[in-house]
Write a protein that holds these residues in place. Structure first.
Motif, short mmCIF file in Angstrom:
data_model
loop_
_atom_site.label_atom_id
_atom_site.label_comp_id
_atom_site.label_asym_id
_atom_site.label_seq_id
_atom_site.Cartn_x
_atom_site.Cartn_y
_atom_site.Cartn_z
N GLN A 1 0.83 -1.22 0.00
CA GLN A 1 0.00 0.00 0.00
C GLN A 1 0.86 1.26 0.00
O GLN A 1 0.59 2.21 -0.73
N LYS A 2 1.92 1.26 0.83
CA LYS A 2 2.82 2.42 0.90
C LYS A 2 3.51 2.66 -0.44
O LYS A 2 3.66 3.79 -0.89
N ALA A 3 3.94 1.56 -1.08
CA ALA A 3 4.61 1.67 -2.38
C ALA A 3 3.64 2.23 -3.43
O ALA A 3 4.02 3.08 -4.24
N LYS A 4 2.39 1.78 -3.39
CA LYS A 4 1.38 2.27 -4.34
C LYS A 4 1.10 3.76 -4.10
O LYS A 4 0.90 4.52 -5.05
N GLN A 5 1.10 4.13 -2.82
CA GLN A 5 0.89 5.54 -2.45
C GLN A 5 2.02 6.40 -3.02
O GLN A 5 1.78 7.48 -3.57
N ASP A 6 3.25 5.89 -2.91
CA ASP A 6 4.42 6.60 -3.46
C ASP A 6 4.28 6.73 -4.98
O ASP A 6 4.61 7.77 -5.54
N ARG A 7 3.79 5.68 -5.60
CA ARG A 7 3.64 5.68 -7.06
C ARG A 7 2.61 6.72 -7.49
O ARG A 7 2.83 7.47 -8.45
N LYS B 1 6.38 9.52 -7.17
CA LYS B 1 7.76 9.34 -6.70
C LYS B 1 8.47 8.29 -7.54
O LYS B 1 7.84 7.47 -8.20
N SER B 2 9.79 8.32 -7.48
CA SER B 2 10.60 7.44 -8.33
C SER B 2 10.47 5.98 -7.91
O SER B 2 10.03 5.66 -6.80
N ALA B 3 10.90 5.09 -8.82
CA ALA B 3 10.84 3.65 -8.57
C ALA B 3 11.70 3.27 -7.37
O ALA B 3 11.33 2.40 -6.59
N ARG C 1 9.41 -7.95 -7.91
CA ARG C 1 8.39 -9.00 -8.07
C ARG C 1 6.99 -8.48 -7.79
O ARG C 1 6.01 -8.99 -8.33
N ALA C 2 6.91 -7.45 -6.94
CA ALA C 2 5.60 -6.88 -6.59
C ALA C 2 5.11 -5.89 -7.65
O ALA C 2 4.02 -5.33 -7.52
N GLY C 3 5.94 -5.66 -8.68
CA GLY C 3 5.49 -4.80 -9.78
C GLY C 3 6.04 -3.38 -9.76
O GLY C 3 5.61 -2.54 -10.55
N VAL C 4 6.99 -3.08 -8.87
CA VAL C 4 7.61 -1.75 -8.88
C VAL C 4 8.48 -1.67 -10.14
O VAL C 4 9.29 -2.57 -10.39
N THR D 1 12.28 5.06 -4.74
CA THR D 1 11.56 5.46 -3.52
C THR D 1 10.50 4.41 -3.19
O THR D 1 10.33 4.02 -2.04
N GLN D 2 9.79 3.95 -4.23
CA GLN D 2 8.77 2.91 -4.04
C GLN D 2 9.42 1.63 -3.50
O GLN D 2 8.92 1.00 -2.57
N ALA D 3 10.58 1.29 -4.07
CA ALA D 3 11.30 0.07 -3.65
C ALA D 3 11.83 0.21 -2.23
O ALA D 3 11.98 -0.79 -1.52
N GLY D 4 12.08 1.43 -1.80
CA GLY D 4 12.59 1.70 -0.46
C GLY D 4 11.67 1.15 0.62
O GLY D 4 12.13 0.71 1.68
N GLU D 5 10.36 1.14 0.34
CA GLU D 5 9.40 0.60 1.31
C GLU D 5 9.66 -0.88 1.57
O GLU D 5 9.57 -1.36 2.70
N PHE D 6 10.01 -1.61 0.51
CA PHE D 6 10.28 -3.05 0.63
C PHE D 6 11.60 -3.29 1.37
O PHE D 6 11.72 -4.24 2.12
N VAL D 7 12.58 -2.41 1.14
CA VAL D 7 13.87 -2.51 1.82
C VAL D 7 13.66 -2.27 3.32
O VAL D 7 14.20 -3.00 4.15
N HIS D 8 12.84 -1.25 3.66
CA HIS D 8 12.53 -0.97 5.07
C HIS D 8 11.92 -2.20 5.73
O HIS D 8 12.26 -2.55 6.86
N GLU D 9 10.99 -2.83 5.02
CA GLU D 9 10.32 -4.01 5.57
C GLU D 9 11.34 -5.12 5.84
O GLU D 9 11.29 -5.78 6.88
N GLU D 10 12.26 -5.30 4.91
CA GLU D 10 13.27 -6.36 5.05
C GLU D 10 14.16 -6.10 6.25
O GLU D 10 14.48 -7.01 7.01
#
Length: 166
Positions: free
Chosen positions: A8-14, A18-20, A58-61, A22-31
């Motif tokens: 949801q956060k990545a979609k919100q960034d999109r 915001k850049s790809a 893989r999530a489509g970012v 930044t969107q991917a950063g949400e997944f890195v934070h989670e990891e």
């Protein structure tokens, strides 16, 4: 599988344009959160970041794989595969045995790779590969997109840091 909150956060960034990365950063934070909580480990901060980026692809970012010469051939191939799977250009083949083996291997890795000091060291190292002008431009762009209240808070924090270092 990434958490719903992360997607949801990545979609919100999109949606916010915001850049790809930044969107991917949400997944890195989670990891990083997962490693800190002890769900699994990572050999280095770079590995934790790489796992997050792969999940994002893989999530489509729309995060493109690294260019030739920027990363190892194996890394590039893996990133291309994840990117295509996320963009719906290829069907991911699930291999339960491999998946289990990876999970078990990650559980044996240390948790200290997501510590503050380890991440700080990695950040400084990554920044040192960039030119001073590139770092300055990134800081200027960040300041522009911050908004007045957060910009003021950042300025106060910077002043406190300068005062402490004198």
């Amino acid at each position: 599988m990434p958490e719903r909150k992360t997607i949801q956060k990545a979609k919100q960034d999109r949606r916010a344009g915001k850049s790809a990365t930044t969107q991917a950063g949400e997944f890195v934070h989670e990891e990083i959160r997962k490693v800190r909580r002890g769900q699994h480990g990572a050999r280095s901060p770079q590995q934790a970041i790489a796992i997050g980026l792969s999940k994002a692809r893989r999530a489509g970012v729309p995060l493109r794989p690294p260019k030739k010469g920027k990363a190892k051939a194996k890394t590039r191939k893996s990133a291309e595969y994840a990117y295509e799977a996320g963009q719906g250009k290829r069907k991911p083949r699930r291999r339960p045995r491999v998946s289990r083996a990876v999970s078990r291997a990650l559980k044996r890795e240390p948790r200290s790779s997501a510590s503050r000091s380890a991440l700080s060291k990695q950040t400084r190292q990554a920044a040192s590969h960039r030119s001073a002008s590139a770092r300055s431009a990134a800081a200027r762009k960040a300041a522009k997109t911050k908004g007045p209240a957060r910009r003021s808070a950042a300025a106060k924090k910077a002043a406190r840091t300068r005062a402490r270092r004198r």
